[in-house]
Design a protein around this motif. Sequence first.
Motif, PDB file in Angstrom:
ATOM      1  N   ARG A   3       0.822  -1.207   0.000  1.00 41.84           N
ATOM      2  CA  ARG A   3       0.000   0.000   0.000  1.00 41.84           C
ATOM      3  C   ARG A   3       0.859   1.263   0.000  1.00 41.84           C
ATOM      4  NH1 ARG A   3      -2.543  -3.022   4.106  1.00 41.84           N
ATOM      5  NH2 ARG A   3      -1.704  -1.615   5.696  1.00 41.84           N
ATOM      6  N   ILE A   4       2.027   1.181   0.650  1.00 41.33           N
ATOM      7  CA  ILE A   4       2.933   2.328   0.744  1.00 41.33           C
ATOM      8  C   ILE A   4       4.271   1.902   0.151  1.00 41.33           C
ATOM      9  CG2 ILE A   4       4.010   4.009   2.274  1.00 41.33           C
ATOM     10  CD1 ILE A   4       1.822   3.319   4.344  1.00 41.33           C
ATOM     11  N   ARG A   5       4.575   2.347  -1.043  1.00 40.51           N
ATOM     12  CA  ARG A   5       5.764   1.893  -1.744  1.00 40.51           C
ATOM     13  C   ARG A   5       6.994   2.706  -1.376  1.00 40.51           C
ATOM     14  NH1 ARG A   5       5.336  -3.216  -3.578  1.00 40.51           N
ATOM     15  NH2 ARG A   5       3.609  -3.505  -5.028  1.00 40.51           N
ATOM     16  N   ALA A   6       7.970   2.045  -0.802  1.00 44.66           N
ATOM     17  CA  ALA A   6       9.269   2.682  -0.595  1.00 44.66           C
ATOM     18  C   ALA A   6       9.955   2.791  -1.947  1.00 44.66           C
ATOM     19  CB  ALA A   6      10.111   1.853   0.360  1.00 44.66           C
ATOM     20  N   SER A   7      10.668   3.886  -2.159  1.00 41.43           N
ATOM     21  CA  SER A   7      11.318   4.087  -3.450  1.00 41.43           C
ATOM     22  C   SER A   7      12.536   4.978  -3.306  1.00 41.43           C
ATOM     23  CB  SER A   7      10.334   4.709  -4.445  1.00 41.43           C
ATOM     24  OG  SER A   7      10.970   5.005  -5.681  1.00 41.43           O
ATOM     25  N   PHE A   8      13.532   4.712  -4.124  1.00 42.89           N
ATOM     26  CA  PHE A   8      14.751   5.517  -4.164  1.00 42.89           C
ATOM     27  C   PHE A   8      14.675   6.578  -5.253  1.00 42.89           C
ATOM     28  CE2 PHE A   8      19.347   5.755  -5.646  1.00 42.89           C
ATOM     29  CZ  PHE A   8      19.764   6.594  -4.626  1.00 42.89           C
ATOM     30  N   LEU A   9      14.047   6.237  -6.365  1.00 40.21           N
ATOM     31  CA  LEU A   9      13.996   7.142  -7.518  1.00 40.21           C
ATOM     32  C   LEU A   9      12.728   7.980  -7.596  1.00 40.21           C
ATOM     33  CD1 LEU A   9      15.360   4.813 -10.359  1.00 40.21           C
ATOM     34  CD2 LEU A   9      16.632   6.466  -8.980  1.00 40.21           C
ATOM     35  N   PHE A  10      11.645   7.495  -7.009  1.00 34.20           N
ATOM     36  CA  PHE A  10      10.348   8.148  -7.144  1.00 34.20           C
ATOM     37  C   PHE A  10       9.759   8.449  -5.772  1.00 34.20           C
ATOM     38  CE2 PHE A  10      10.945   4.807 -10.385  1.00 34.20           C
ATOM     39  CZ  PHE A  10      11.092   5.598 -11.516  1.00 34.20           C
ATOM     40  N   ASP A  11       8.742   9.341  -5.762  1.00 38.14           N
ATOM     41  CA  ASP A  11       8.056   9.533  -4.490  1.00 38.14           C
ATOM     42  C   ASP A  11       7.096   8.361  -4.283  1.00 38.14           C
ATOM     43  OD1 ASP A  11       5.520  10.054  -5.726  1.00 38.14           O
ATOM     44  OD2 ASP A  11       6.075  12.144  -6.005  1.00 38.14           O
ATOM     45  N   GLY A  12       6.616   8.222  -3.070  1.00 40.15           N
ATOM     46  CA  GLY A  12       5.804   7.074  -2.727  1.00 40.15           C
ATOM     47  C   GLY A  12       4.577   6.912  -3.594  1.00 40.15           C
ATOM     48  N   ARG A  13       3.948   8.015  -3.962  1.00 42.20           N
ATOM     49  CA  ARG A  13       2.728   7.952  -4.774  1.00 42.20           C
ATOM     50  C   ARG A  13       3.040   7.469  -6.187  1.00 42.20           C
ATOM     51  NH1 ARG A  13      -0.993  13.109  -4.305  1.00 42.20           N
ATOM     52  NH2 ARG A  13      -0.883  12.317  -2.169  1.00 42.20           N
ATOM     53  N   GLN A  14       4.127   7.990  -6.780  1.00 38.48           N
ATOM     54  CA  GLN A  14       4.532   7.530  -8.103  1.00 38.48           C
ATOM     55  C   GLN A  14       4.865   6.043  -8.081  1.00 38.48           C
ATOM     56  OE1 GLN A  14       7.736  10.482  -8.734  1.00 38.48           O
ATOM     57  NE2 GLN A  14       6.799  10.892 -10.727  1.00 38.48           N
ATOM     58  N   ALA A  15       5.623   5.634  -7.082  1.00 39.44           N
ATOM     59  CA  ALA A  15       6.050   4.245  -6.992  1.00 39.44           C
ATOM     60  C   ALA A  15       4.865   3.302  -6.841  1.00 39.44           C
ATOM     61  CB  ALA A  15       7.016   4.075  -5.817  1.00 39.44           C
ATOM     62  N   ALA A  16       3.852   3.733  -6.083  1.00 44.75           N
ATOM     63  CA  ALA A  16       2.677   2.893  -5.872  1.00 44.75           C
ATOM     64  C   ALA A  16       1.914   2.644  -7.159  1.00 44.75           C
ATOM     65  CB  ALA A  16       1.770   3.532  -4.824  1.00 44.75           C
ATOM     66  N   ASP A  17       2.036   3.559  -8.114  1.00 43.45           N
ATOM     67  CA  ASP A  17       1.334   3.428  -9.401  1.00 43.45           C
ATOM     68  C   ASP A  17       2.100   2.577 -10.402  1.00 43.45           C
ATOM     69  OD1 ASP A  17      -0.801   4.936  -8.548  1.00 43.45           O
ATOM     70  OD2 ASP A  17       0.040   6.832  -9.279  1.00 43.45           O
ATOM     71  N   MET A  18       3.308   2.170 -10.051  1.00 43.37           N
ATOM     72  CA  MET A  18       4.143   1.374 -10.962  1.00 43.37           C
ATOM     73  C   MET A  18       4.092  -0.093 -10.564  1.00 43.37           C
ATOM     74  SD  MET A  18       7.499   3.826 -11.322  1.00 43.37           S
ATOM     75  CE  MET A  18       7.390   5.454 -12.069  1.00 43.37           C
ATOM     76  N   ASP A  19       3.806  -0.972 -11.525  1.00 44.75           N
ATOM     77  CA  ASP A  19       3.752  -2.389 -11.204  1.00 44.75           C
ATOM     78  C   ASP A  19       5.154  -2.993 -11.186  1.00 44.75           C
ATOM     79  OD1 ASP A  19       4.482  -2.703 -13.878  1.00 44.75           O
ATOM     80  OD2 ASP A  19       2.478  -3.281 -14.526  1.00 44.75           O
ATOM     81  N   ASN A  20       5.232  -4.225 -10.758  1.00 43.49           N
ATOM     82  CA  ASN A  20       6.530  -4.887 -10.620  1.00 43.49           C
ATOM     83  C   ASN A  20       7.270  -5.007 -11.945  1.00 43.49           C
ATOM     84  OD1 ASN A  20       6.118  -5.125  -7.911  1.00 43.49           O
ATOM     85  ND2 ASN A  20       5.706  -7.330  -7.923  1.00 43.49           N
ATOM     86  N   GLN A  21       6.537  -5.247 -13.026  1.00 41.72           N
ATOM     87  CA  GLN A  21       7.173  -5.390 -14.333  1.00 41.72           C
ATOM     88  C   GLN A  21       7.881  -4.100 -14.740  1.00 41.72           C
ATOM     89  OE1 GLN A  21       7.364  -8.249 -16.397  1.00 41.72           O
ATOM     90  NE2 GLN A  21       8.887  -6.929 -17.378  1.00 41.72           N
TER      91      GLN A  21
END
Length: 310
Positions: free
Chosen positions: A26-44
């Motif tokens: 639900r809350i995506r940790a990310s190095f390159l993107f903010d959490g909201r952007q990362a949450a919208d990106m799938d694993n692929q």
Amino acid sequence: MASSLASQLYQMQNVDRIISTERAQRIRASFLFDGRQAADMDNQTIFDIGRSGLDELRKISHKFDIYADTLFSEAVKDLDRVLQTKEENKKLDQTIRAFLFQLAPHFLTKPAGKTIEWLIRRFRIQEFNAKDVLAAIIPYHETKAFLSLLTIITFDTQDMGVFGFLVTQRKARRLLDRATLMAQCVRDRSLMSFVCNSVFNAVKSGFGYAGLHSFYAMTMTQYIGQLHSIDDNAIQFVLPYVLDGLAHDSKDVQIAAYMVLGSLATRVTFTQDALEQALCAVAKHPADISAMVMCLVQLLQSQVSADSLT
């Protein structure tokens, strides 16, 4: 009986990890993107980003080739590490640690950032490999990239005594400047030990690089210089790292050890046995004769000067 209890404890830990996994989705940790952007990106999408970063790194060094079949293979795209056995996770941790050490010299590059993004998404390295991540990037502590990654690292409760000050740094969104790091190292020798062990673990595994050696030499010499007094405990803490450095066949590692030994010699008077041990270690198998001679001269001069004052 003991193995059965260990298995039960591991299963109980996995319950907590599964709950953590659901939260992570639900809350995506990310190095390159903010959490909201990362949450919208799938694993692929993240996998493709990470794999492209690895491909770029492979052009720099073929040593990264092996990871195309492990951490960045199609086979692990849907792997959930909380469902893996303890032994499987142990092997995974070893692979991740080796990759992070190898990646360290390239940490500030775009390809490195891409690979880190995938490791965060798939393997949650900021949580399961927090100390390894920190060990790999600590030489870059004054950079924005370090702060960005530090912001998402989750330290275990038992490690907060050593790394708790970093939580304060990231809450304030402050870069970890040299003065702050050194003040904390002097205040807590456990942190200095972590820094030194991180360096030598990388060096002994064959992942040393110029920036790492310089970081170690500067950090250790400043540590020695900032100690109010140097007692036997301090000497016993520093000397093993010096001797390890002198025994290494790398010119840069030996020179870093010369610098640390020289700094220590200006602060203390060695016993005759300790002085002889240091001299023998310096002269045993030097990678740079001229640097070795300079170290011997400095060591002897500092000890003669110290003796004349006593």
